[in-house]
Motif scaffolding. Structure first.
Motif, mmCIF file in Angstrom:
data_model
loop_
_atom_site.group_PDB
_atom_site.id
_atom_site.type_symbol
_atom_site.label_atom_id
_atom_site.label_comp_id
_atom_site.label_asym_id
_atom_site.label_seq_id
_atom_site.Cartn_x
_atom_site.Cartn_y
_atom_site.Cartn_z
ATOM 1 N N GLY A 176 13.682 64.261 48.141
ATOM 2 C CA GLY A 176 14.299 63.995 46.846
ATOM 3 C C GLY A 176 15.812 64.004 46.890
ATOM 4 O O GLY A 176 16.475 63.157 46.280
ATOM 5 N N LEU A 177 16.379 64.962 47.632
ATOM 6 C CA LEU A 177 17.838 65.053 47.715
ATOM 7 C C LEU A 177 18.438 63.889 48.491
ATOM 8 O O LEU A 177 19.480 63.344 48.106
ATOM 9 C CB LEU A 177 18.224 66.377 48.367
ATOM 10 N N LEU A 178 17.792 63.507 49.600
ATOM 11 C CA LEU A 178 18.301 62.369 50.369
ATOM 12 C C LEU A 178 18.200 61.086 49.558
ATOM 13 O O LEU A 178 19.124 60.253 49.577
ATOM 14 C CB LEU A 178 17.540 62.228 51.688
ATOM 15 N N LEU A 179 17.109 60.907 48.827
ATOM 16 C CA LEU A 179 16.977 59.724 47.980
ATOM 17 C C LEU A 179 18.112 59.677 46.965
ATOM 18 O O LEU A 179 18.772 58.638 46.789
ATOM 19 C CB LEU A 179 15.625 59.734 47.267
ATOM 20 N N SER A 180 18.371 60.794 46.294
ATOM 21 C CA SER A 180 19.433 60.834 45.298
ATOM 22 C C SER A 180 20.792 60.524 45.930
ATOM 23 O O SER A 180 21.606 59.785 45.357
ATOM 24 C CB SER A 180 19.460 62.218 44.637
ATOM 25 N N HIS A 181 21.030 61.062 47.115
ATOM 26 C CA HIS A 181 22.325 60.840 47.770
ATOM 27 C C HIS A 181 22.491 59.384 48.208
ATOM 28 O O HIS A 181 23.559 58.782 47.992
ATOM 29 C CB HIS A 181 22.459 61.775 48.969
ATOM 30 N N LEU A 182 21.462 58.814 48.827
ATOM 31 C CA LEU A 182 21.561 57.415 49.260
ATOM 32 C C LEU A 182 21.730 56.481 48.066
ATOM 33 O O LEU A 182 22.477 55.490 48.136
ATOM 34 C CB LEU A 182 20.320 57.028 50.073
ATOM 35 N N LEU A 183 21.059 56.783 46.958
ATOM 36 C CA LEU A 183 21.221 55.967 45.758
ATOM 37 C C LEU A 183 22.641 56.081 45.216
ATOM 38 O O LEU A 183 23.238 55.083 44.789
ATOM 39 C CB LEU A 183 20.212 56.394 44.694
ATOM 40 N N HIS A 184 23.185 57.288 45.239
ATOM 41 C CA HIS A 184 24.570 57.467 44.781
ATOM 42 C C HIS A 184 25.528 56.620 45.611
ATOM 43 O O HIS A 184 26.438 55.976 45.059
ATOM 44 C CB HIS A 184 24.955 58.941 44.881
ATOM 45 N N LEU A 185 25.332 56.590 46.934
ATOM 46 C CA LEU A 185 26.196 55.785 47.794
ATOM 47 C C LEU A 185 26.076 54.299 47.473
ATOM 48 O O LEU A 185 27.019 53.530 47.706
ATOM 49 C CB LEU A 185 25.841 56.027 49.267
ATOM 50 N N ALA A 186 24.926 53.904 46.936
ATOM 51 C CA ALA A 186 24.709 52.498 46.571
ATOM 52 C C ALA A 186 25.088 52.213 45.118
ATOM 53 O O ALA A 186 24.864 51.093 44.632
ATOM 54 C CB ALA A 186 23.237 52.134 46.793
ATOM 55 N N GLY A 187 25.654 53.209 44.427
ATOM 56 C CA GLY A 187 26.071 52.996 43.045
ATOM 57 C C GLY A 187 24.947 53.097 42.036
ATOM 58 O O GLY A 187 25.079 52.578 40.911
ATOM 59 N N ILE A 188 23.868 53.755 42.395
ATOM 60 C CA ILE A 188 22.700 53.891 41.516
ATOM 61 C C ILE A 188 22.605 55.344 41.050
ATOM 62 O O ILE A 188 22.660 56.269 41.859
ATOM 63 C CB ILE A 188 21.416 53.474 42.245
ATOM 64 N N ASP A 189 22.437 55.544 39.759
ATOM 65 C CA ASP A 189 22.428 56.879 39.169
ATOM 66 C C ASP A 189 21.036 57.506 39.239
ATOM 67 O O ASP A 189 20.017 56.812 39.110
ATOM 68 C CB ASP A 189 22.873 56.794 37.711
ATOM 69 N N SER A 190 20.998 58.819 39.411
ATOM 70 C CA SER A 190 19.721 59.532 39.450
ATOM 71 C C SER A 190 19.913 60.963 38.971
ATOM 72 O O SER A 190 21.036 61.483 38.956
ATOM 73 C CB SER A 190 19.140 59.542 40.877
ATOM 74 N N VAL A 191 18.809 61.589 38.595
ATOM 75 C CA VAL A 191 18.769 63.012 38.257
ATOM 76 C C VAL A 191 17.596 63.620 39.011
ATOM 77 O O VAL A 191 16.490 63.077 38.995
ATOM 78 C CB VAL A 191 18.594 63.244 36.742
ATOM 79 N N VAL A 192 17.843 64.752 39.695
ATOM 80 C CA VAL A 192 16.801 65.457 40.438
ATOM 81 C C VAL A 192 16.341 66.658 39.615
ATOM 82 O O VAL A 192 17.173 67.456 39.165
ATOM 83 C CB VAL A 192 17.320 65.932 41.811
ATOM 84 N N LEU A 193 15.030 66.786 39.446
ATOM 85 C CA LEU A 193 14.435 67.916 38.732
ATOM 86 C C LEU A 193 13.709 68.797 39.742
ATOM 87 O O LEU A 193 12.861 68.318 40.487
ATOM 88 C CB LEU A 193 13.450 67.426 37.671
ATOM 89 N N GLU A 194 14.019 70.084 39.750
ATOM 90 C CA GLU A 194 13.441 71.023 40.718
ATOM 91 C C GLU A 194 12.913 72.258 40.002
ATOM 92 O O GLU A 194 13.610 72.871 39.197
ATOM 93 C CB GLU A 194 14.497 71.421 41.752
ATOM 94 N N ALA A 195 11.664 72.631 40.339
ATOM 95 C CA ALA A 195 11.029 73.774 39.683
ATOM 96 C C ALA A 195 11.624 75.107 40.118
ATOM 97 O O ALA A 195 11.658 76.061 39.338
ATOM 98 C CB ALA A 195 9.530 73.757 39.963
ATOM 99 N N ARG A 196 12.101 75.186 41.347
ATOM 100 C CA ARG A 196 12.599 76.455 41.879
ATOM 101 C C ARG A 196 14.106 76.584 41.656
ATOM 102 O O ARG A 196 14.784 75.649 41.252
ATOM 103 C CB ARG A 196 12.303 76.535 43.377
#
Length: 394
Positions: free
Chosen positions: A14-34
């Motif tokens: 999840g974190l790598l996906l969010s980071h790679l998307l950020h580098l491509a100019g795509i916004d994301s939000v990561v939700l984590e239970a812990r």
């Protein structure tokens, strides 16, 4: 809240996906239970294929990895009291790197929190609960959740289901659609972390008549050691003295095996698990949410990183060109690599472990297999190519 990609799970996938998307100019939000502390301290796998290291390097999150990671050029297979080195780099031109999964997570969390989001949303929300996905077969999927006691909804265009084997995303795919392939092994690994010098500069995989053992490390002063045990093993019956005695016997390393203070002890179950497809509408599964491998082949985190490479590029192509062709092939592309990883992990597990009810014939076949793998250059190359990581699909 609204974002382009809603991601459930703040593990490596999840974190790598969010980071790679950020580098491509795509916004994301990561939700984590812990909590952040929990996910950063959760000890998991620690071996990265060459391709995984290259991916993290290209993403700009590998500075600490290159400073602290331990590059390995070979592994040792030990059986019948003798060691046999498999020269990974000589055979493939590649290396593997020891760097704990929790360290990868720390690096990615730091990068995401430092970069933030273009929308002003938090990059990561920790300690969320009551997470559920909705309308995943429409163009407007949603994720409902509770954070700080407040019920909220995250509207998005796609959902990344990166919430692990016990997460909620896989269950959102109807039973009529999903196919499950599952194998539970009749043994587990009793693993320890010890403040002691590693027994060897490279990993040792030992096949012994009393069961498998593995010597690896987390650093130059912290050793990671494993013993084959029963899945329901009672750790109270394994005092430190018994663990060291069994490790000395199975590894056969003599005085090279230093006995330090054991500061962590646990039992790891052994399972092979795959679901198909890995996509339902605009919900995409990645990492442990879609597949589990026995740790013998060291493929778990590496397969997750490979999934994310495909998914991130598919999403980038969609938002840049309105081209969904790569997203439509996501399952097909990922599963080809996943099943090769499953095959390799199953083969390594079957070759090195003692099975319940095993007779003398099976033992001799296993030893013959190890003998062939450690003496035939062709067989060694097959092992080495899979161990360091097969090439990514273009």
């Amino acid at each position: 809240m609204r974002t382009q990609i809603g991601i459930i799970g703040a593990g490596p996938a999840g974190l790598l996906l969010s980071h790679l998307l950020h580098l491509a100019g795509i916004d994301s939000v990561v939700l984590e239970a812990r909590s952040r502390a929990y996910v950063e301290e959760r000890v998991r796998a620690g071996l990265l294929e060459q391709g995984s290291v290259d991916t993290l390097t290209e993403a700009g999150v590998a500075d600490r990895l290159h400073r602290q990671g331990l590059a390995h050029h070979g592994i040792e297979l030990r059986f019948d009291g003798a060691g046999h080195r498999i020269p990974l780099t000589d055979l493939t031109g590649k290396v593997v790197t020891i760097y704990g999964q929790q360290e990868v997570v720390k690096d990615l969390i730091a990068a995401r929190l430092a970069a933030g989001t273009r929308s002003g949303n938090p990059a990561i929300l920790f300690e969320v609960s009551d997470v559920a996905v909705h309308d995943v077969t429409t163009d407007n999927p949603r994720i409902s959740f509770t954070h700080d006691g407040v019920a909220q909804v995250l509207d998005c265009a796609f959902i990344g289901g990166c919430d692990g084997f016990h997460g909620i995303c896989r269950g959102a795919i109807p039973e009529a659609i999903i196919r499950v392939y599952d194998r539970i092994y009749p043994f587990a690994w009793l693993g320890i972390l010890s403040h002691s010098r590693p027994v060897s500069e490279e990993l040792i995989y030992a096949r012994h008549q009393d069961g498998f053992a593995l010597a690896t490390m987390r650093s130059e002063s912290v050793t990671r050691l494993y013993l084959q045990c029963a899945p329901d093993e009672n750790l109270d019956e394994w005092p430190d003295s018994r663990i060291w005695e069994e490790l000395h016997k199975r590894l056969g390393c003599g005085d090279e095996l230093q006995q330090g203070k054991i500061f962590q002890k646990g039992v790891t179950a052994m399972r092979s698990y795959v679901v198909e497809p890995m996509r339902h509408g605009r919900l995409f599964l990645a990492g442990d949410a879609a597949h589990i491998v026995p740790p013998t082949g060291a493929k778990g985190m590496n397969l997750a990183i490979a999934d994310i490479r495909v998914l991130a590029r598919g999403l980038e192509r969609f938002f840049a060109r309105n081209d969904a062709s790569l997203l439509e092939q996501y399952s097909e592309i990922c599963l080809r690599r996943i099943w090769k990883g499953q095959r390799f992990s199953w083969w390594m597990t079957s070759m090195l472990h003692r099975f319940d009810g095993e007779d003398r014939f099976e033992h001799r076949v296993q030893v013959a297999e190890l003998d062939y793998v450690s003496t035939s250059r062709a067989a060694m190359t097959t092992l080495a190519e899979n161990y360091v990581g097969l090439p990514y699909e273009v």
